[in-house]
Design a protein around this motif. Structure first.
Motif, short mmCIF file in Angstrom:
data_model
loop_
_atom_site.label_atom_id
_atom_site.label_comp_id
_atom_site.label_asym_id
_atom_site.label_seq_id
_atom_site.Cartn_x
_atom_site.Cartn_y
_atom_site.Cartn_z
N VAL A 1 -5.53 17.63 -10.79
CA VAL A 1 -6.68 16.39 -10.43
C VAL A 1 -5.90 16.25 -9.57
N GLN A 2 -7.22 15.35 -8.54
CA GLN A 2 -6.90 14.86 -6.63
C GLN A 2 -6.89 13.65 -7.13
N VAL A 3 -5.45 12.81 -6.76
CA VAL A 3 -5.72 11.20 -7.09
C VAL A 3 -5.33 10.32 -5.50
N PRO A 4 -6.17 9.71 -5.21
CA PRO A 4 -6.54 9.41 -3.96
C PRO A 4 -5.32 9.01 -3.33
N TYR A 5 -4.56 8.76 -2.27
CA TYR A 5 -3.74 7.28 -1.83
C TYR A 5 -4.22 5.95 -1.85
N ASP A 6 -3.38 4.91 -2.26
CA ASP A 6 -4.28 3.82 -2.45
C ASP A 6 -3.58 2.86 -0.86
N PHE A 7 -4.82 2.93 -0.34
CA PHE A 7 -4.53 2.41 0.52
C PHE A 7 -6.08 0.99 1.01
N THR A 8 -5.93 0.41 1.47
CA THR A 8 -7.05 -1.05 1.33
C THR A 8 -8.34 -0.27 2.47
N GLY A 9 -8.55 -1.44 1.50
CA GLY A 9 -10.26 -0.67 2.43
C GLY A 9 -9.70 -0.63 4.04
N ALA A 10 -9.23 -1.75 4.69
CA ALA A 10 -9.07 -1.72 6.22
C ALA A 10 -8.16 -0.52 6.51
N THR A 11 -7.06 -0.50 5.80
CA THR A 11 -6.38 0.81 6.10
C THR A 11 -7.49 2.27 6.42
N ARG A 12 -8.07 2.10 5.22
CA ARG A 12 -9.36 3.31 5.70
C ARG A 12 -9.66 3.26 6.58
N PHE A 13 -10.04 2.23 6.58
CA PHE A 13 -11.69 2.25 7.74
C PHE A 13 -10.84 2.69 9.12
N SER A 14 -9.46 1.90 9.84
CA SER A 14 -8.86 2.59 10.23
C SER A 14 -8.66 3.66 10.66
N LEU A 15 -8.04 4.29 9.49
CA LEU A 15 -7.71 5.73 9.30
C LEU A 15 -8.82 6.71 10.00
N ALA A 16 -9.84 5.96 9.39
CA ALA A 16 -11.27 6.58 9.55
C ALA A 16 -11.96 6.81 10.77
#
Length: 123
Positions: A34-49
């Motif tokens: 199964v694909q398990v998402p990494y545990d990042f905050t929303g702010a971190t995910r947005f910065s990476l995006a």
């Protein structure tokens, strides 16, 4: 931030790998991945995006230039030289710098090779 095109390509590829990781779970007596998402905050995910989007534009421009070099050259040696020169080209990109703690490496099994590339955007 100044990066060589080669670094931009590697960084974009590493960010693209941060969607999650595969884990084997037992379901009904059968093992399945199964694909398990990494545990990042929303702010971190947005910065990476944001970083990925910025880098993707540069990578697409490189790929278009590379394809043109391939089309325009019959001489393999010259083609490789021109592609190498493209990869060494420096670009200026506006990337969000993250902290090492943002990646939560104690919780997230991010491969060292990916972390190595991500160091370009870590303070």
């Amino acid at each position: 931030m100044k990066l060589r095109i080669s670094e931009a390509v590697e960084l974009a590829n590493s960010i693209a790998q941060l969607s999650g990781y595969n884990k084997i779970v037992t379901d009904g007596g059968k093992n399945r991945p199964v694909q398990v998402p990494y545990d990042f905050t929303g702010a971190t995910r947005f910065s990476l995006a944001k970083n990925f989007r910025t880098l993707r534009t540069e990578v697409q421009a490189y790929e278009a230039a590379r394809n043109e070099v391939v089309r325009a050259n019959d001489d393999r040696g010259r083609m490789e030289e021109e592609i190498s020169a493209l990869l060494r080209t420096e670009i200026e990109v506006d990337l969000v710098i993250l902290r090492e703690a943002d990646f939560k490496t104690e919780l997230n099994p991010i491969p060292p090779t990916v972390l190595s590339d991500l160091m370009l955007i870590m303070e």
